[in-house]
Design a protein around this motif. Structure first.
Motif, PDB file in Angstrom:
ATOM      1  N   ASP A 137       0.875  -1.170   0.000  1.00 32.40           N
ATOM      2  CA  ASP A 137       0.000   0.000   0.000  1.00 32.40           C
ATOM      3  C   ASP A 137       0.917   1.226   0.000  1.00 32.40           C
ATOM      4  O   ASP A 137       1.509   1.578   1.017  1.00 32.40           O
ATOM      5  N   TYR A 175     -10.596  -6.382   1.631  1.00 31.59           N
ATOM      6  CA  TYR A 175     -10.071  -5.602   2.757  1.00 31.59           C
ATOM      7  C   TYR A 175     -10.666  -6.035   4.102  1.00 31.59           C
ATOM      8  O   TYR A 175     -11.723  -6.660   4.140  1.00 31.59           O
ATOM      9  N   GLY A 176     -10.015  -5.577   5.166  1.00 30.14           N
ATOM     10  CA  GLY A 176     -10.670  -5.565   6.462  1.00 30.14           C
ATOM     11  C   GLY A 176     -11.605  -4.365   6.467  1.00 30.14           C
ATOM     12  O   GLY A 176     -11.232  -3.292   5.992  1.00 30.14           O
ATOM     13  N   GLU A 195     -12.822  -9.240   8.417  1.00 30.03           N
ATOM     14  CA  GLU A 195     -11.824  -9.428   7.357  1.00 30.03           C
ATOM     15  C   GLU A 195     -12.500  -9.895   6.071  1.00 30.03           C
ATOM     16  O   GLU A 195     -13.180 -10.921   6.043  1.00 30.03           O
ATOM     17  N   LYS A 196     -12.313  -9.111   5.036  1.00 30.44           N
ATOM     18  CA  LYS A 196     -12.769  -9.442   3.674  1.00 30.44           C
ATOM     19  C   LYS A 196     -14.208  -9.979   3.602  1.00 30.44           C
ATOM     20  O   LYS A 196     -14.443 -11.097   3.135  1.00 30.44           O
ATOM     21  N   ILE A 208      -9.796  -0.961   5.726  1.00 30.48           N
ATOM     22  CA  ILE A 208      -8.481  -0.755   6.351  1.00 30.48           C
ATOM     23  C   ILE A 208      -7.424  -0.800   5.259  1.00 30.48           C
ATOM     24  O   ILE A 208      -7.438  -1.683   4.404  1.00 30.48           O
ATOM     25  N   THR A 236      -6.963  -8.370  11.674  1.00 30.27           N
ATOM     26  CA  THR A 236      -8.295  -7.782  11.842  1.00 30.27           C
ATOM     27  C   THR A 236      -9.032  -8.462  13.005  1.00 30.27           C
ATOM     28  O   THR A 236      -9.681  -7.789  13.815  1.00 30.27           O
TER      29      THR A 236
HETATM   30  C1  G1P Z   1      -4.348  -7.105   4.533  1.00 25.68           C
HETATM   31  C2  G1P Z   1      -5.319  -7.134   5.714  1.00 25.68           C
HETATM   32  C3  G1P Z   1      -6.604  -6.414   5.366  1.00 25.68           C
HETATM   33  C4  G1P Z   1      -6.283  -4.990   4.898  1.00 25.68           C
HETATM   34  C5  G1P Z   1      -5.269  -5.040   3.737  1.00 25.68           C
HETATM   35  C6  G1P Z   1      -4.788  -3.645   3.375  1.00 25.68           C
HETATM   36  O1  G1P Z   1      -4.888  -7.893   3.494  1.00 25.68           O
HETATM   37  O2  G1P Z   1      -5.589  -8.485   6.072  1.00 25.68           O
HETATM   38  O3  G1P Z   1      -7.451  -6.347   6.499  1.00 25.68           O
HETATM   39  O4  G1P Z   1      -7.464  -4.349   4.493  1.00 25.68           O
HETATM   40  O5  G1P Z   1      -4.102  -5.793   4.092  1.00 25.68           O
HETATM   41  O6  G1P Z   1      -3.997  -3.684   2.229  1.00 25.68           O
HETATM   42  P1  G1P Z   1      -4.015  -8.386   2.238  1.00 25.68           P
HETATM   43  O7  G1P Z   1      -4.021  -7.261   1.264  1.00 25.68           O
HETATM   44  O8  G1P Z   1      -2.650  -8.703   2.761  1.00 25.68           O
HETATM   45  O9  G1P Z   1      -4.743  -9.597   1.707  1.00 25.68           O
END
Ligand code: G1P
Length: 279
Positions: A137, A175-176, A195-196, A208, A236
């Motif tokens: 991110d 996302y969360g 979560e998602k 998030i 999350t």
């Molecule tokens: C992770 C977290 C998720 C968050 C996201 C942000 O997910 O588990 O809650 O919203 O990062 O980028 P990932 O992108 O690693 O699947």
């Protein structure tokens, strides 16, 4: 002077993931080392932490990630080659980072989710509040960086903080997602987080993004957290336990964020930084 344990002095970078969405590029190169223009994603994250007054970088790596350690270290051959030439300025930023920061590393031995990756970093963090940056991110703001904004907020709230942004509800399963009550402009006291979730189950459209400030009790909570979405230990879910006690706020940050974990977001970030650089 004794150490002030209420200040955010360390930033954890979970960087053990495989980067499957960028194969074959990530076969031998860590995804965190993919460059937006000439700078690796992880360096952007480290510079953001540094801008927030954080100088200790704790990186959770995995197998095949040695390039990360080499990047944040002096390359004497390169220094010898380039010193005094017209190309020396290419090294200015990375030299600055290396001079100002301390890096420590641990390996996540098994990939059991983001919560597990953060728990793997406990040995580098200890008993103090800390920031977490997910380098894919990529955030940018002309004024205070996103992490700077969050560190300032932490000084007032002294609890865990998640950065959030509004998303199209159909993207909720990436996302969360949080729900809560407005505390002040841009700050929400979190009451629920999932979560998602499927769009139909999402508690709001506030997602998030990869910036967190966590209080150190999170480590014990993660230890107790059962595998959740995708069979992984989710940060999350651990944060929900803190949220139930009113100890998590969500912050609608000021700035732009690019999802460099996806090819689309990566291209968008590249164009944005290219246009901004005035090349
Ligand atoms: C992770 C977290 C998720 C968050 C996201 C942000 O997910 O588990 O809650 O919203 O990062 O980028 P990932 O992108 O690693 O699947």
């Amino acid at each position: 002077m004794p150490k002030d344990r209420t200040k955010i002095a360390k930033c954890l970078f979970p960087a053990a993931g495989y980067g499957t969405r960028f194969l074959p590029a990530t076969k031998a190169i860590p995804k965190e080392m993919l460059p937006v223009l000439t700078k690796p994603l992880l360096q952007y994250g480290v510079e953001e932490a540094l801008s927030a007054g954080i100088q200790t970088m704790a990186i959770v790596t995995g197998r095949g990630k040695r390039a990360i350690e080499d990047h944040f270290d002096i390359s004497y051959e390169l220094e010898h080659q380039i010193k005094g030439t017209s190309k020396e300025h290419y090294l200015t930023e990375i030299r600055d980072v290396i001079t100002k920061c301390t890096f420590s590393y641990t390996r996540q031995v098994e990939m059991k989710g983001l919560g597990h990756a953060i728990l793997s970093g406990e040995t580098l963090i200890g008993d103090e509040p800390f920031a977490v940056v997910l380098a894919d991110d990529l955030c940018h703001n002309g004024g205070d960086s996103v992490l700077t904004q969050m560190v300032k907020l932490y000084d007032r709230y002294k609890c865990s903080i998640v950065a959030v942004e509004e998303i199209p509800i159909e993207d909720s399963n990436k996302y969360g997602v949080i729900a809560g009550n407005a505390e002040e402009d841009g700050v929400i006291r979190v009451t629920d987080m999932v979560e998602k979730p499927d769009p139909k189950d999402a508690p709001s459209n506030l997602a998030i993004i990869g910036r967190y400030i966590l209080t150190p009790d999170i480590f014990d909570i993660i230890r107790e957290t059962k595998p959740g979405k995708g069979g992984e230990i989710q940060i999350t879910d651990a944060l929900l336990a803190q949220a139930k006690e009113g100890k998590v706020v969500a912050y609608k940050f000021k700035g732009k964020r690019f999802d460099c974990g996806s090819v689309d977001g990566f291209v968008e970030a590249t164009n944005y930084f290219y246009n901004k650089s005035g090349v």
